[in-house]
Design a protein around this motif. Structure first.
Motif, PDB file in Angstrom:
ATOM      1  N   MET A 174      26.437  47.257  37.457  1.00 21.57           N
ATOM      2  CA  MET A 174      27.725  46.671  37.118  1.00 21.57           C
ATOM      3  C   MET A 174      28.144  47.082  35.718  1.00 21.57           C
ATOM      4  O   MET A 174      27.429  46.867  34.762  1.00 21.57           O
ATOM      5  N   LYS A 175      29.308  47.702  35.657  1.00 19.44           N
ATOM      6  CA  LYS A 175      29.865  48.080  34.365  1.00 19.44           C
ATOM      7  C   LYS A 175      30.614  46.882  33.776  1.00 19.44           C
ATOM      8  O   LYS A 175      31.061  45.997  34.526  1.00 19.44           O
TER       9      LYS A 175
ATOM     10  N   ILE B 205      33.572  46.822  32.576  1.00 21.97           N
ATOM     11  CA  ILE B 205      34.978  46.793  33.022  1.00 21.97           C
ATOM     12  C   ILE B 205      35.067  45.917  34.273  1.00 21.97           C
ATOM     13  O   ILE B 205      36.045  45.167  34.445  1.00 21.97           O
ATOM     14  N   THR B 206      34.071  45.986  35.130  1.00 21.67           N
ATOM     15  CA  THR B 206      34.065  45.187  36.360  1.00 21.67           C
ATOM     16  C   THR B 206      33.810  43.721  36.041  1.00 21.67           C
ATOM     17  O   THR B 206      34.499  42.830  36.567  1.00 21.67           O
TER      18      THR B 206
ATOM     19  N   MET C 221      36.720  41.547  35.289  1.00 24.38           N
ATOM     20  CA  MET C 221      37.644  41.143  36.363  1.00 24.38           C
ATOM     21  C   MET C 221      37.050  40.099  37.293  1.00 24.38           C
ATOM     22  O   MET C 221      37.717  39.642  38.210  1.00 24.38           O
ATOM     23  N   LEU C 222      35.771  39.743  37.092  1.00 24.52           N
ATOM     24  CA  LEU C 222      35.114  38.843  38.046  1.00 24.52           C
ATOM     25  C   LEU C 222      35.228  37.377  37.633  1.00 24.52           C
ATOM     26  O   LEU C 222      35.086  37.049  36.458  1.00 24.52           O
TER      27      LEU C 222
ATOM     28  N   VAL D 129      43.924  51.385  30.302  1.00 28.42           N
ATOM     29  CA  VAL D 129      43.296  50.263  30.996  1.00 28.42           C
ATOM     30  C   VAL D 129      43.103  49.047  30.073  1.00 28.42           C
ATOM     31  O   VAL D 129      43.085  47.907  30.546  1.00 28.42           O
TER      32      VAL D 129
ATOM     33  N   LYS E  22      45.160  45.942  30.453  1.00 33.23           N
ATOM     34  CA  LYS E  22      44.956  45.194  31.704  1.00 33.23           C
ATOM     35  C   LYS E  22      43.736  44.273  31.622  1.00 33.23           C
ATOM     36  O   LYS E  22      43.493  43.482  32.529  1.00 33.23           O
TER      37      LYS E  22
ATOM     38  N   LEU F  60      32.473  51.792  30.448  1.00 34.44           N
ATOM     39  CA  LEU F  60      32.075  52.641  31.577  1.00 34.44           C
ATOM     40  C   LEU F  60      30.629  53.123  31.562  1.00 34.44           C
ATOM     41  O   LEU F  60      30.097  53.496  32.603  1.00 34.44           O
TER      42      LEU F  60
ATOM     43  N   GLU G 121      25.517  49.909  31.907  1.00 32.72           N
ATOM     44  CA  GLU G 121      25.411  49.365  33.267  1.00 32.72           C
ATOM     45  C   GLU G 121      24.333  48.298  33.344  1.00 32.72           C
ATOM     46  O   GLU G 121      23.194  48.544  32.961  1.00 32.72           O
TER      47      GLU G 121
END
Lengths: 209, 125
Positions: free
Chosen positions: B1-2, B4-5, B8-9, B45, B48, B90, B93
């Protein structure tokens, strides 16, 4: 558009994960048909819901190297396969195991892609987390799709686009109506008859004033 | 999991949880994998995302070195900054560990770099 390499996949894994078929490739064709429009919008974030092997989202990522791609699947083996497919094809990517798009923040994704479990089945067959979940769609083949339709207005960016594959038995006009009530317009991107199945890819978007 | 992800979670579909954001990260295995630097993408990005949440997440796993806690004006013209943002978004991880809901304490395991956000029926709103 290039088709992602799949030589890394052990064929035995397709006992547990949906193997790319005509419907997967029709979605890739739909994106290719819409390429000019997509390029002009320069999407930052793309989500494929229920990505299975990951070929569709990987094809998207290969065509849009400046887009970050994410996929979800309820099946952990599919999450792993999607991640490997993306990595093998050098796409910057993350995979999350979740129910549709339910655990994401709002107004995020510029693009959402969904190839649903669209086969008409009994309700009982639909709702598992193994390979059956990749095709069993319950009543009208729409039980899973309809749940995602309720999430799209929240999860999609205001100016985002949602690509959805359906078959005739899913009654696309009803889907268009549901999305119209959520304030979305639609276009038919591509349709194709495969054996006895009429497949169609629709895109939904809002008009921003 | 980066990261950036992670940005958003949420766990807000848990019954009784209002925002469920941001999720705390507990990492037992972190890898840094090289990704081609694309300054145009990073600049595009960042608006956002929630920068403060990214900074706290990076800091909590020991990767906030030199990263400003708040965004400066014209960050998109600062290549040094964009390179640092690129790395935390990015390249870092989380391979193994878990995420924790800030309201309920519910943990979501991360295995082989994949967070598991699935809930059982009794947990859903």
């Amino acid at each position: 558009m290039e088709t992602p390499h799949q030589n890394h996949i052990d064929k035995a894994d397709f006992d547990h994960v949906y193997e790319p078929a005509e419907d997967s490739f029709l979605l890739i064709d739909a994106i290719e048909k819409d390429l000019e429009n997509l390029r002009s919008r320069n999407p930052a974030l793309c989500l494929e819901v229920g990505s299975g092997s990951g070929v569709v989202v990987t094809a998207f990522g290969m065509a849009f190297p400046s887009t970050f791609c994410i996929s979800t699947d309820i099946n952990f083996r599919a999450c792993i396969m999607s991640k490997k497919t993306a990595e093998y094809n050098k796409v910057i990517f993350d995979s999350v195991r979740m129910d549709l798009a339910s655990s994401f923040a709002d107004n995020i994704f510029d693009i959402i892609i969904f190839n649903p479990p669209y086969v008409v089945t009994d309700s009982e067959e639909c709702g598992g987390d193994d390979i059956t979940a990749s095709w069993a769609g319950g009543v009208k083949g729409r039980e899973v799709t309809d749940r995602l339709l309720e999430m799209i207005p929240k999860k999609l960016a205001k100016d985002g686009t949602f690509y959805l594959l359906l078959i005739e038995e899913n009654i696309p006009d009803e889907v268009i109506n549901i999305m119209s009530n959520h304030g979305f317009r639609y276009k038919t991107v591509v349709r194709r008859k495969v054996r006895n199945e009429q497949q169609i890819v629709l895109k939904f978007y809002r008009i921003i004033y | 999991m980066k990261l950036i992800t992670h940005n958003m979670l949420t766990s807000k579909c848990l019954k009784g949880v209002v925002t469920g954001y941001p999720l705390a990260i507990n990492a037992t295995d972190i890898k840094v994998k090289e990704v081609d630097f694309n300054p145009e993408f990073i600049s595009r990005v960042i608006p956002k995302l929630d920068w403060e949440v990214l900074w706290v997440a990076a800091d909590s796993i020991g990767h906030s070195d030199g990263l400003p806690r708040s965004l400066e004006n014209k960050y998109d013209e600062n290549e040094e900054f964009l390179k640092k943002a690129h790395k935390v978004l990015l390249e870092v991880e989380v391979e193994e560990g878990h995420l924790t809901c800030p309201e309920s304490g519910r943990q979501f395991p991360i295995s082989k770099g994949i967070p598991n956000m699935l809930l059982n029926e009794a947990e859903v709103q």
